[in-house]
Design a protein around this motif. Sequence first.
Motif, PDB file in Angstrom:
ATOM      1  N   ALA A 152       0.812  -1.216   0.000  1.00 49.49           N
ATOM      2  CA  ALA A 152       0.000   0.000   0.000  1.00 49.49           C
ATOM      3  C   ALA A 152       0.848   1.269   0.000  1.00 49.49           C
ATOM      4  N   LYS A 153       1.897   1.316   0.817  1.00 49.09           N
ATOM      5  CA  LYS A 153       2.738   2.524   0.879  1.00 49.09           C
ATOM      6  C   LYS A 153       3.432   2.772  -0.460  1.00 49.09           C
ATOM      7  N   GLU A 154       3.850   1.691  -1.086  1.00 48.01           N
ATOM      8  CA  GLU A 154       4.527   1.792  -2.379  1.00 48.01           C
ATOM      9  C   GLU A 154       3.596   2.404  -3.430  1.00 48.01           C
ATOM     10  N   ALA A 155       2.350   1.943  -3.474  1.00 48.69           N
ATOM     11  CA  ALA A 155       1.391   2.451  -4.463  1.00 48.69           C
ATOM     12  C   ALA A 155       0.914   3.853  -4.109  1.00 48.69           C
ATOM     13  N   ALA A 156       0.880   4.179  -2.799  1.00 47.77           N
ATOM     14  CA  ALA A 156       0.376   5.480  -2.349  1.00 47.77           C
ATOM     15  C   ALA A 156       1.319   6.627  -2.686  1.00 47.77           C
ATOM     16  N   ILE A 157       2.511   6.311  -3.191  1.00 46.71           N
ATOM     17  CA  ILE A 157       3.422   7.357  -3.676  1.00 46.71           C
ATOM     18  C   ILE A 157       2.745   8.162  -4.784  1.00 46.71           C
ATOM     19  N   VAL A 158       1.902   7.485  -5.554  1.00 43.72           N
ATOM     20  CA  VAL A 158       1.201   8.124  -6.679  1.00 43.72           C
ATOM     21  C   VAL A 158       0.033   8.943  -6.138  1.00 43.72           C
ATOM     22  N   ASP A 159       0.018  10.250  -6.448  1.00 41.07           N
ATOM     23  CA  ASP A 159      -1.064  11.093  -5.965  1.00 41.07           C
ATOM     24  C   ASP A 159      -2.271  11.021  -6.904  1.00 41.07           C
ATOM     25  N   ASN A 160      -3.369  11.604  -6.458  1.00 37.32           N
ATOM     26  CA  ASN A 160      -4.637  11.605  -7.207  1.00 37.32           C
ATOM     27  C   ASN A 160      -5.146  10.196  -7.515  1.00 37.32           C
ATOM     28  N   LEU A 161      -4.874   9.269  -6.604  1.00 33.41           N
ATOM     29  CA  LEU A 161      -5.365   7.892  -6.725  1.00 33.41           C
ATOM     30  C   LEU A 161      -5.628   7.361  -5.322  1.00 33.41           C
ATOM     31  N   GLU A 162      -6.840   6.874  -5.099  1.00 28.45           N
ATOM     32  CA  GLU A 162      -7.169   6.303  -3.788  1.00 28.45           C
ATOM     33  C   GLU A 162      -6.561   4.901  -3.697  1.00 28.45           C
ATOM     34  N   VAL A 163      -5.735   4.690  -2.697  1.00 23.25           N
ATOM     35  CA  VAL A 163      -5.065   3.400  -2.523  1.00 23.25           C
ATOM     36  C   VAL A 163      -5.585   2.747  -1.251  1.00 23.25           C
ATOM     37  N   TYR A 164      -6.079   1.517  -1.373  1.00 19.33           N
ATOM     38  CA  TYR A 164      -6.621   0.786  -0.238  1.00 19.33           C
ATOM     39  C   TYR A 164      -5.825  -0.503  -0.045  1.00 19.33           C
ATOM     40  N   GLY A 165      -5.119  -0.596   1.068  1.00 18.36           N
ATOM     41  CA  GLY A 165      -4.391  -1.819   1.397  1.00 18.36           C
ATOM     42  C   GLY A 165      -5.276  -2.740   2.215  1.00 18.36           C
ATOM     43  N   VAL A 166      -5.463  -3.969   1.757  1.00 18.37           N
ATOM     44  CA  VAL A 166      -6.350  -4.921   2.458  1.00 18.37           C
ATOM     45  C   VAL A 166      -5.577  -6.168   2.855  1.00 18.37           C
ATOM     46  N   GLU A 167      -6.043  -6.813   3.912  1.00 11.50           N
ATOM     47  CA  GLU A 167      -5.385  -8.015   4.430  1.00 11.50           C
ATOM     48  C   GLU A 167      -6.096  -9.287   4.008  1.00 11.50           C
ATOM     49  N   ASN A 168      -7.409  -9.189   3.708  1.00  9.98           N
ATOM     50  CA  ASN A 168      -8.202 -10.388   3.435  1.00  9.98           C
ATOM     51  C   ASN A 168      -9.249 -10.098   2.369  1.00  9.98           C
ATOM     52  N   ILE A 169      -9.605 -11.107   1.603  1.00 15.37           N
ATOM     53  CA  ILE A 169     -10.612 -10.940   0.548  1.00 15.37           C
ATOM     54  C   ILE A 169     -11.961 -10.526   1.125  1.00 15.37           C
ATOM     55  N   LYS A 170     -12.225 -10.897   2.387  1.00  9.51           N
ATOM     56  CA  LYS A 170     -13.512 -10.551   3.019  1.00  9.51           C
ATOM     57  C   LYS A 170     -13.687  -9.038   3.100  1.00  9.51           C
ATOM     58  N   GLN A 171     -12.588  -8.295   3.323  1.00  3.98           N
ATOM     59  CA  GLN A 171     -12.672  -6.842   3.381  1.00  3.98           C
ATOM     60  C   GLN A 171     -13.109  -6.270   2.034  1.00  3.98           C
ATOM     61  N   VAL A 172     -12.591  -6.836   0.942  1.00  2.00           N
ATOM     62  CA  VAL A 172     -12.945  -6.362  -0.398  1.00  2.00           C
ATOM     63  C   VAL A 172     -14.399  -6.688  -0.705  1.00  2.00           C
ATOM     64  N   ILE A 173     -14.829  -7.900  -0.331  1.00  2.00           N
ATOM     65  CA  ILE A 173     -16.214  -8.316  -0.567  1.00  2.00           C
ATOM     66  C   ILE A 173     -17.180  -7.392   0.184  1.00  2.00           C
ATOM     67  N   ASP A 174     -16.873  -7.134   1.461  1.00  5.78           N
ATOM     68  CA  ASP A 174     -17.754  -6.286   2.274  1.00  5.78           C
ATOM     69  C   ASP A 174     -17.768  -4.843   1.769  1.00  5.78           C
ATOM     70  N   TYR A 175     -16.661  -4.399   1.187  1.00  4.50           N
ATOM     71  CA  TYR A 175     -16.600  -3.032   0.655  1.00  4.50           C
ATOM     72  C   TYR A 175     -17.562  -2.854  -0.518  1.00  4.50           C
ATOM     73  N   PHE A 176     -17.577  -3.818  -1.423  1.00  2.00           N
ATOM     74  CA  PHE A 176     -18.436  -3.713  -2.601  1.00  2.00           C
ATOM     75  C   PHE A 176     -19.874  -4.154  -2.305  1.00  2.00           C
ATOM     76  N   ASP A 177     -20.039  -5.167  -1.465  1.00  2.00           N
ATOM     77  CA  ASP A 177     -21.369  -5.749  -1.237  1.00  2.00           C
ATOM     78  C   ASP A 177     -22.159  -5.024  -0.151  1.00  2.00           C
ATOM     79  N   LYS A 178     -21.464  -4.624   0.920  1.00  5.99           N
ATOM     80  CA  LYS A 178     -22.162  -4.037   2.077  1.00  5.99           C
ATOM     81  C   LYS A 178     -21.805  -2.570   2.309  1.00  5.99           C
ATOM     82  N   GLY A 179     -20.882  -2.057   1.507  1.00  5.29           N
ATOM     83  CA  GLY A 179     -20.524  -0.652   1.657  1.00  5.29           C
ATOM     84  C   GLY A 179     -19.656  -0.350   2.854  1.00  5.29           C
TER      85      GLY A 179
END
Length: 511
Positions: free
Chosen positions: A142-169
């Motif tokens: 995440a820190k490596e990708a966050a060097i780039v500005d004007n882009l939201e970077v989300y570092g996640v530890e588990n696929i469940k976090q990604v699923i809940d982000y899209f499915d449950k907000g």
Amino acid sequence: MLKKVFASAVFGVEASTVTVEVNTDKGVGYHLVGLPDNAIKESNFRIAAALQNNGYRIPGKKIIINMSPADLRKEGSAYDLTLAIGILASSRQIQAENLEKYLIMGELSLDGSLQPLKGALPIAVKAREEGFKGFILPVQNAKEAAIVDNLEVYGVENIKQVIDYFDKGEALEQTIINTREEFEKNLDFPEFDFSDVKGQEGIKRCMEIAAAGGHNIILIGPPGAGKTMLAKRLPSILPPMTLNEALETTKIHSVVGRVKDSGLMAQRPFRSPHHTISNVALVGGGSYPQPGEISLSHNGVLFLDELPEFKREVLEVMRQPLEDREVTISRAKFTVTYPSSFMLVASMNPSPSGYFNDPNAPVTSSPAEMQRYLSKVSGPLLDRIDIHIEVTPVPFEKLSDDRKGETSVDIRKRVTKAREYQTQRFTESGTVHYNAQMNTKQIRKYCALDEGSKQLLKTAMECLNLSARAYDRILKVARTIADLEGAEHIDGSHISEAIQYRSLDREGWLG
């Protein structure tokens, strides 16, 4: 139902967006197309276990996955998360309305946790260029990708976090880094300092000149004279990297997965490969080309210890990158170019025994043995090294002296000032930044000599039988010596000092 998820493929040091199209329909079967390699073909087993362990499943339907563009080879396991989210969205197990706004990548473990990927920085750069809102990837990158500005970077530890982000907000924590602040915070000095070196004032002077002009240098001397010690301290007197240099260097190291947690590299790289290295490992290459040591040394130092011990063919492949400051790797279907603007620092013994032809040395070699040993390094390669210098052992009186020598900080100030002169001189040129990079036209323009200096150089050329390339090297080094003194024009003292730094051109070394 058809769903599109976006990922990326790294090609050289640049990335290309990959569209993963997932179609779920009646029937049975799992079909993955679009030139995936074996790691991607095996992903269905990792995905199945990861989904099952998090309360989801691969549907018992016909699944067709196309990785577009279909003629671009995709490799690695970083597409696991992309494929898994695509399958869940296509089979309507989750609602994913904003899926097209994000670039999603990461390797899955069987429990659904994410493993780090390679090339996060060039992928993030491409995501911003293509107008993606955000980039979801493993938290380790995440820190490596966050060097780039004007882009939201989300570092996640588990696929469940990604699923809940899209499915449950459910919100994901955005990684935000002030790139310039982070860069300046890490501009500390390396652990090695020139104040640790006893004696060797003349060699320190050579290293200062090499650092000021970005010149390649070779150190010749017996074992224990301090060659390696001096080489390791060279990065400590090089000017601090600019932000652009840091981004360029980090991008190369990102491709091979060698970026540390800090994200942006603030220290100039120092690479010291073993003499058993292959030419592919040094220059780069492979079936799917990766950067070699010379590209990992970009904007830093490549140190080749015991130069004659390297295979001759390995050293010869460096000749073109040393001149062009980039390396091009060609394959039947594509060509990749990696930057390789580095300072070459080499060291070698003068003979197989390690000692000069000295009767007082523990072991001596005959002149014929010395000649045979030195001839392992070709003349054309030595021609491309600006400074040749002999390193002699330090006497006991200086070794036992408790007084500290000049620090790297003090030397670095002079080097940085000389580089500033060069930056101003080459403002109009976008590719040349310091003296070692000058082409023939620029040498004629900025290294003009008076009659006395011309006569001195002519005598040296005739006595030492120097090549035209060596002539240019002497002028470049003389220009750097003048810059260190703040002199506008090159004079005889600058030329005479530069000539001294061509030890291997003198009779008795290489004939």
